[in-house]
Scaffold this motif. Sequence first.
Motif, PDB file in Angstrom:
ATOM      1  N   ARG A 144      -8.041   9.159  -5.970  1.00  0.00           N
ATOM      2  CA  ARG A 144      -6.666   9.244  -6.488  1.00  0.00           C
ATOM      3  C   ARG A 144      -5.648   9.629  -5.426  1.00  0.00           C
ATOM      4  O   ARG A 144      -4.450   9.566  -5.663  1.00  0.00           O
ATOM      5  CB  ARG A 144      -6.599  10.273  -7.620  1.00  0.00           C
ATOM      6  CG  ARG A 144      -7.401   9.947  -8.851  1.00  0.00           C
ATOM      7  CD  ARG A 144      -6.755   8.876  -9.694  1.00  0.00           C
ATOM      8  NE  ARG A 144      -7.594   8.578 -10.845  1.00  0.00           N
ATOM      9  CZ  ARG A 144      -8.645   7.746 -10.805  1.00  0.00           C
ATOM     10  NH1 ARG A 144      -8.933   7.102  -9.687  1.00  0.00           N
ATOM     11  NH2 ARG A 144      -9.374   7.549 -11.884  1.00  0.00           N
ATOM     12  N   THR A 145      -6.120  10.097  -4.279  1.00  0.00           N
ATOM     13  CA  THR A 145      -5.178  10.580  -3.268  1.00  0.00           C
ATOM     14  C   THR A 145      -5.481   9.927  -1.922  1.00  0.00           C
ATOM     15  O   THR A 145      -6.537  10.165  -1.340  1.00  0.00           O
ATOM     16  CB  THR A 145      -5.271  12.111  -3.126  1.00  0.00           C
ATOM     17  OG1 THR A 145      -5.245  12.710  -4.418  1.00  0.00           O
ATOM     18  CG2 THR A 145      -4.107  12.645  -2.288  1.00  0.00           C
TER      19      THR A 145
ATOM     20  N   ILE B 283      -6.195  -0.860  -1.137  1.00  0.00           N
ATOM     21  CA  ILE B 283      -5.790   0.445  -1.661  1.00  0.00           C
ATOM     22  C   ILE B 283      -5.105   0.212  -2.997  1.00  0.00           C
ATOM     23  O   ILE B 283      -4.241  -0.659  -3.109  1.00  0.00           O
ATOM     24  CB  ILE B 283      -4.799   1.155  -0.706  1.00  0.00           C
ATOM     25  CG1 ILE B 283      -5.427   1.382   0.668  1.00  0.00           C
ATOM     26  CG2 ILE B 283      -4.339   2.485  -1.314  1.00  0.00           C
ATOM     27  CD1 ILE B 283      -4.442   1.912   1.701  1.00  0.00           C
ATOM     28  N   SER B 284      -5.503   0.973  -4.005  1.00  0.00           N
ATOM     29  CA  SER B 284      -4.772   0.936  -5.277  1.00  0.00           C
ATOM     30  C   SER B 284      -4.612   2.366  -5.771  1.00  0.00           C
ATOM     31  O   SER B 284      -5.031   3.309  -5.102  1.00  0.00           O
ATOM     32  CB  SER B 284      -5.534   0.100  -6.311  1.00  0.00           C
ATOM     33  OG  SER B 284      -6.616   0.855  -6.820  1.00  0.00           O
ATOM     34  N   ASP B 285      -4.021   2.519  -6.952  1.00  0.00           N
ATOM     35  CA  ASP B 285      -3.894   3.873  -7.477  1.00  0.00           C
ATOM     36  C   ASP B 285      -5.202   4.368  -8.078  1.00  0.00           C
ATOM     37  O   ASP B 285      -5.290   5.503  -8.541  1.00  0.00           O
ATOM     38  CB  ASP B 285      -2.750   3.962  -8.504  1.00  0.00           C
ATOM     39  CG  ASP B 285      -2.967   3.029  -9.669  1.00  0.00           C
ATOM     40  OD1 ASP B 285      -3.827   2.128  -9.559  1.00  0.00           O
ATOM     41  OD2 ASP B 285      -2.288   3.187 -10.695  1.00  0.00           O
ATOM     42  N   ARG B 286      -6.234   3.526  -8.097  1.00  0.00           N
ATOM     43  CA  ARG B 286      -7.523   3.936  -8.646  1.00  0.00           C
ATOM     44  C   ARG B 286      -8.576   4.127  -7.564  1.00  0.00           C
ATOM     45  O   ARG B 286      -9.489   4.918  -7.734  1.00  0.00           O
ATOM     46  CB  ARG B 286      -8.065   2.897  -9.645  1.00  0.00           C
ATOM     47  CG  ARG B 286      -7.066   2.428 -10.687  1.00  0.00           C
ATOM     48  CD  ARG B 286      -6.439   3.564 -11.471  1.00  0.00           C
ATOM     49  NE  ARG B 286      -7.398   4.273 -12.311  1.00  0.00           N
ATOM     50  CZ  ARG B 286      -7.150   5.421 -12.922  1.00  0.00           C
ATOM     51  NH1 ARG B 286      -5.979   6.009 -12.762  1.00  0.00           N
ATOM     52  NH2 ARG B 286      -8.055   5.995 -13.666  1.00  0.00           N
TER      53      ARG B 286
ATOM     54  N   ARG C 199       0.811  15.349  -4.449  1.00  0.00           N
ATOM     55  CA  ARG C 199      -0.368  14.579  -4.867  1.00  0.00           C
ATOM     56  C   ARG C 199      -1.667  15.332  -4.595  1.00  0.00           C
ATOM     57  O   ARG C 199      -2.587  15.305  -5.417  1.00  0.00           O
ATOM     58  CB  ARG C 199      -0.374  13.232  -4.138  1.00  0.00           C
ATOM     59  CG  ARG C 199       0.755  12.362  -4.622  1.00  0.00           C
ATOM     60  CD  ARG C 199       0.518  10.910  -4.346  1.00  0.00           C
ATOM     61  NE  ARG C 199       1.708  10.153  -4.692  1.00  0.00           N
ATOM     62  CZ  ARG C 199       1.921   8.899  -4.330  1.00  0.00           C
ATOM     63  NH1 ARG C 199       1.007   8.252  -3.616  1.00  0.00           N
ATOM     64  NH2 ARG C 199       3.014   8.280  -4.691  1.00  0.00           N
TER      65      ARG C 199
ATOM     66  N   ARG D 104       3.203   5.251 -10.343  1.00  0.00           N
ATOM     67  CA  ARG D 104       3.202   4.428  -9.133  1.00  0.00           C
ATOM     68  C   ARG D 104       3.235   2.953  -9.468  1.00  0.00           C
ATOM     69  O   ARG D 104       3.607   2.129  -8.671  1.00  0.00           O
ATOM     70  CB  ARG D 104       1.950   4.734  -8.314  1.00  0.00           C
ATOM     71  CG  ARG D 104       1.930   6.161  -7.845  1.00  0.00           C
ATOM     72  CD  ARG D 104       0.816   6.349  -6.862  1.00  0.00           C
ATOM     73  NE  ARG D 104       0.193   7.642  -7.042  1.00  0.00           N
ATOM     74  CZ  ARG D 104      -0.995   7.964  -6.556  1.00  0.00           C
ATOM     75  NH1 ARG D 104      -1.680   7.068  -5.862  1.00  0.00           N
ATOM     76  NH2 ARG D 104      -1.502   9.152  -6.734  1.00  0.00           N
ATOM     77  N   ARG D 105       2.763   2.615 -10.621  1.00  0.00           N
ATOM     78  CA  ARG D 105       2.791   1.215 -11.053  1.00  0.00           C
ATOM     79  C   ARG D 105       3.775   1.118 -12.204  1.00  0.00           C
ATOM     80  O   ARG D 105       3.868   2.027 -13.032  1.00  0.00           O
ATOM     81  CB  ARG D 105       1.410   0.776 -11.547  1.00  0.00           C
ATOM     82  CG  ARG D 105       0.331   0.942 -10.514  1.00  0.00           C
ATOM     83  CD  ARG D 105       0.024  -0.386  -9.847  1.00  0.00           C
ATOM     84  NE  ARG D 105      -0.936  -0.197  -8.763  1.00  0.00           N
ATOM     85  CZ  ARG D 105      -0.582  -0.138  -7.490  1.00  0.00           C
ATOM     86  NH1 ARG D 105       0.665  -0.277  -7.101  1.00  0.00           N
ATOM     87  NH2 ARG D 105      -1.493   0.026  -6.548  1.00  0.00           N
TER      88      ARG D 105
ATOM     89  N   TRP E 173       0.816  -1.223   0.000  1.00  0.00           N
ATOM     90  CA  TRP E 173       0.000   0.000   0.000  1.00  0.00           C
ATOM     91  C   TRP E 173       0.851   1.275   0.000  1.00  0.00           C
ATOM     92  O   TRP E 173       0.350   2.365  -0.279  1.00  0.00           O
ATOM     93  CB  TRP E 173      -0.923   0.030   1.233  1.00  0.00           C
ATOM     94  CG  TRP E 173      -2.033  -0.986   1.177  1.00  0.00           C
ATOM     95  CD1 TRP E 173      -2.347  -1.789   0.128  1.00  0.00           C
ATOM     96  CD2 TRP E 173      -2.965  -1.295   2.231  1.00  0.00           C
ATOM     97  NE1 TRP E 173      -3.420  -2.589   0.462  1.00  0.00           N
ATOM     98  CE2 TRP E 173      -3.816  -2.309   1.739  1.00  0.00           C
ATOM     99  CE3 TRP E 173      -3.148  -0.814   3.532  1.00  0.00           C
ATOM    100  CZ2 TRP E 173      -4.844  -2.848   2.505  1.00  0.00           C
ATOM    101  CZ3 TRP E 173      -4.175  -1.349   4.302  1.00  0.00           C
ATOM    102  CH2 TRP E 173      -5.018  -2.365   3.792  1.00  0.00           C
TER     103      TRP E 173
ATOM    104  N   ASP F  53       0.820   3.858  -2.928  1.00  0.00           N
ATOM    105  CA  ASP F  53      -0.410   4.619  -3.163  1.00  0.00           C
ATOM    106  C   ASP F  53      -0.895   5.363  -1.928  1.00  0.00           C
ATOM    107  O   ASP F  53      -1.782   6.213  -2.043  1.00  0.00           O
ATOM    108  CB  ASP F  53      -1.509   3.662  -3.647  1.00  0.00           C
ATOM    109  CG  ASP F  53      -1.160   3.068  -4.993  1.00  0.00           C
ATOM    110  OD1 ASP F  53      -0.749   3.841  -5.869  1.00  0.00           O
ATOM    111  OD2 ASP F  53      -1.269   1.842  -5.155  1.00  0.00           O
TER     112      ASP F  53
ATOM    113  N   GLU G  70       6.094  13.513 -10.465  1.00  0.00           N
ATOM    114  CA  GLU G  70       5.358  12.372  -9.943  1.00  0.00           C
ATOM    115  C   GLU G  70       5.695  11.197 -10.850  1.00  0.00           C
ATOM    116  O   GLU G  70       5.367  11.197 -12.031  1.00  0.00           O
ATOM    117  CB  GLU G  70       3.859  12.660  -9.979  1.00  0.00           C
ATOM    118  CG  GLU G  70       2.981  11.524  -9.500  1.00  0.00           C
ATOM    119  CD  GLU G  70       3.021  11.330  -7.997  1.00  0.00           C
ATOM    120  OE1 GLU G  70       3.438  12.235  -7.261  1.00  0.00           O
ATOM    121  OE2 GLU G  70       2.642  10.226  -7.559  1.00  0.00           O
TER     122      GLU G  70
END
Lengths: 425, 425
Positions: free
Chosen positions: B259-260, B244-247, B142, B423-424, B123, B126, B420
């Motif tokens: 997103r944050t 938790i993901s980046d989406r 972010r 993240r993936r 996690w 993100d 930035e």
Amino acid sequence: MTQAPAAAPHRIVVVGAGFAGLQLVHDLRGADCAITLIDQRNHHLFQLLLYQVATTLLATSEIAWPIRRVLRDRPEVVTLLARVTGIDRAARQVALENGGRVPFDTLVLATGARHAYFGHDEWEADAPGLKTLEDATTIRRRLLLAFERAELTADPAERDANLTFAIIGGGPTGVELAGIVADLAHRVLPREFRRIDTRTARIMLIEAGPRVLPVFPQGLSDYAAAALRRRGVQVLTGRPVTAISDREVTIGDEAVPCRTVIWAAGVQASPAAEWLGAESDRAGRVIVNAQLTLPDDPRIFVLGDTAHVEMDGQPVPGLAPAAKQQGRYAAAAIRARLAGKPAPGPFRYAHQGNLATIGRNAAVIDFGRIRLTGWLAWWIWGIAHIYFLIGVRSRLVVAVSWLWSFLSRQNPARLITQKETARRG
Amino acid sequence: MTQAPAAAPHRIVVVGAGFAGLQLVHDLRGADCAITLIDQRNHHLFQLLLYQVATTLLATSEIAWPIRRVLRDRPEVVTLLARVTGIDRAARQVALENGGRVPFDTLVLATGARHAYFGHDEWEADAPGLKTLEDATTIRRRLLLAFERAELTADPAERDANLTFAIIGGGPTGVELAGIVADLAHRVLPREFRRIDTRTARIMLIEAGPRVLPVFPQGLSDYAAAALRRRGVQVLTGRPVTAISDREVTIGDEAVPCRTVIWAAGVQASPAAEWLGAESDRAGRVIVNAQLTLPDDPRIFVLGDTAHVEMDGQPVPGLAPAAKQQGRYAAAAIRARLAGKPAPGPFRYAHQGNLATIGRNAAVIDFGRIRLTGWLAWWIWGIAHIYFLIGVRSRLVVAVSWLWSFLSRQNPARLITQKETARRG
């Protein structure tokens, strides 16, 4: 050249919120138009003081302002944080990296310049230039880490290489950097280190041409070189750099072990010429006419460091006042068109003078007839720059920072942030 | 326990220049010893205000000081910027990443803590936590980029996801972050955006336990939750985050596009226990005795967030005042030994109270018998924190920044710096 219909306001797209772009937007206040201001950064940067961030005198926050905040009272201005990837001249659209397209009636490109390595792009990793806040914090990190590593190491050769600093380019930026690095090593840091004497640091200012500050009169160049030498800077003129690595810098035939190299030797315009398919000069600047527009399109302006403008057969220099004057001129030209009035006469650059600092209590000023050196020049320089900052708060903050540094003989902005990544794979 | 021979001063190595380490070095002024202070950063960080850097109220330079500068008048202290990789207890040496070894007679470990993800280290990318200046600038970047992307996008779903903010953990840090993010969206930014209404931003404070600020009395928790809700924060208690993901962030079974995400839910001690081969608690803290040393080595102290100390059967909390008190105690213990005097009694933590801000004009203070909320608590909190900053300059700068923000309703520190990275992969 026709006026936009009253129903749909004239759409002006400005790319770049530097001195030229921001001045133009400022001067278009109240004009009947819809402005979109696009920048790949969220802040306007006061580049004139960037070298003071790189050398620990000012904090990043003191010379940069969020563009949105500067324009918060301008409801007709839309600010977009976006990267431009191209311009569709036929469709009259700016293409963004996220796939978006922004249509324009009038386009203003003021996208500035980056440093140029004269065919040696491989030098960039070891010899960063100074154009962005990240450039400045990178240089600051390397400067401070060099002293830290010298304190840490048990190896005398490694210590000496870390205490050797090379600044390449004898223009104002190079002179200003060398002067403050010397002040740092000789006046600020000595009391803070226990194992090394920071006053033994070797600071080289390397200039391929015959003298430093070549745009200044000979007498001021001589003063600057002497003032730097008094501060302990080795001024090496007529000596081209032939190689740079993470271990050493080669000056002519002589390889000098050196861990910190700063590039202040040349600039290259942004890719605006490629976007436009327009003619450019050797530094990549778009060649514009005396109206600051493309010769074949009076609705596309190019301003500032991205533009090649000639006046009396000489190119207008890439200085902040020139950029601001161009922004002001283009705003007046657009206003005249919107009002259906005749266009103003050709752009004339009014040169206000050249200034450069050499460190504490030393600067050179060339106002043409008036030439100044020493502490008076230094104070005039400081007051002039505070005057040019945006907003009361910034002026106050920078003035207090400078006064504090001057009185305490301390450089406050000494944070090492972000990890230093290996420069070689 | 023998005194060092007069010819060679007693060598004290301190690892970590946080609240505990710096207090200890400060209190050893004038003692007959040679101190080496090692930190992997060049600055002491006032962590209590880090959330204000992350949320655009303060600049990085306002809450961090170069360690060397703080100790410039202490010639007996050598400061090393270095990373510790291990401790050789037999040889009495600290091993550094660069291969160096630093011998000690007395060792003090005060290396702090990092955030912990309770078995979900994936996690971290993100949902960054907040322990270093880089953490703070990452979160700030972010936060600000989310508003920028919402302004830029033409896709309503993308816009809404960018205007959704999740803060995980209802302790003081989570409450403080949520309060300022709400102020930012509702009071500071609305006038600066043209296509979005930043007041529609959804700000969620997610706490797995039954209430926010669990270490405070119920009444103050209730006040804080109500004050946050008035500011437009959704306070979600009793709701664990499960993914938790980046989406998106998943709260219980509900996936919310977002997103944050900011992590304020848990900490893990530094690897000091591994270095020492010492017993540790579940959070990785070294278990020390009432003298703050290893049970089997009275010359190795462990202090602050790295130490598990019990008093009256309760662990001493990981707070800045506790760390400072431990630094002070250890310095007194070392001084007593050097002077051949008896050791002081066991360490006693004096709890001074709990404080947390909830945004402009709102805070909670629990001094035991005295409990305060609202604007008075907020002003007391501010004055107390200015008092704890190092040096006249810092106090002045932070006081002026806060006053300016308060009066102008502007958050000054709004730079987006550093790119930035994806993240993936």
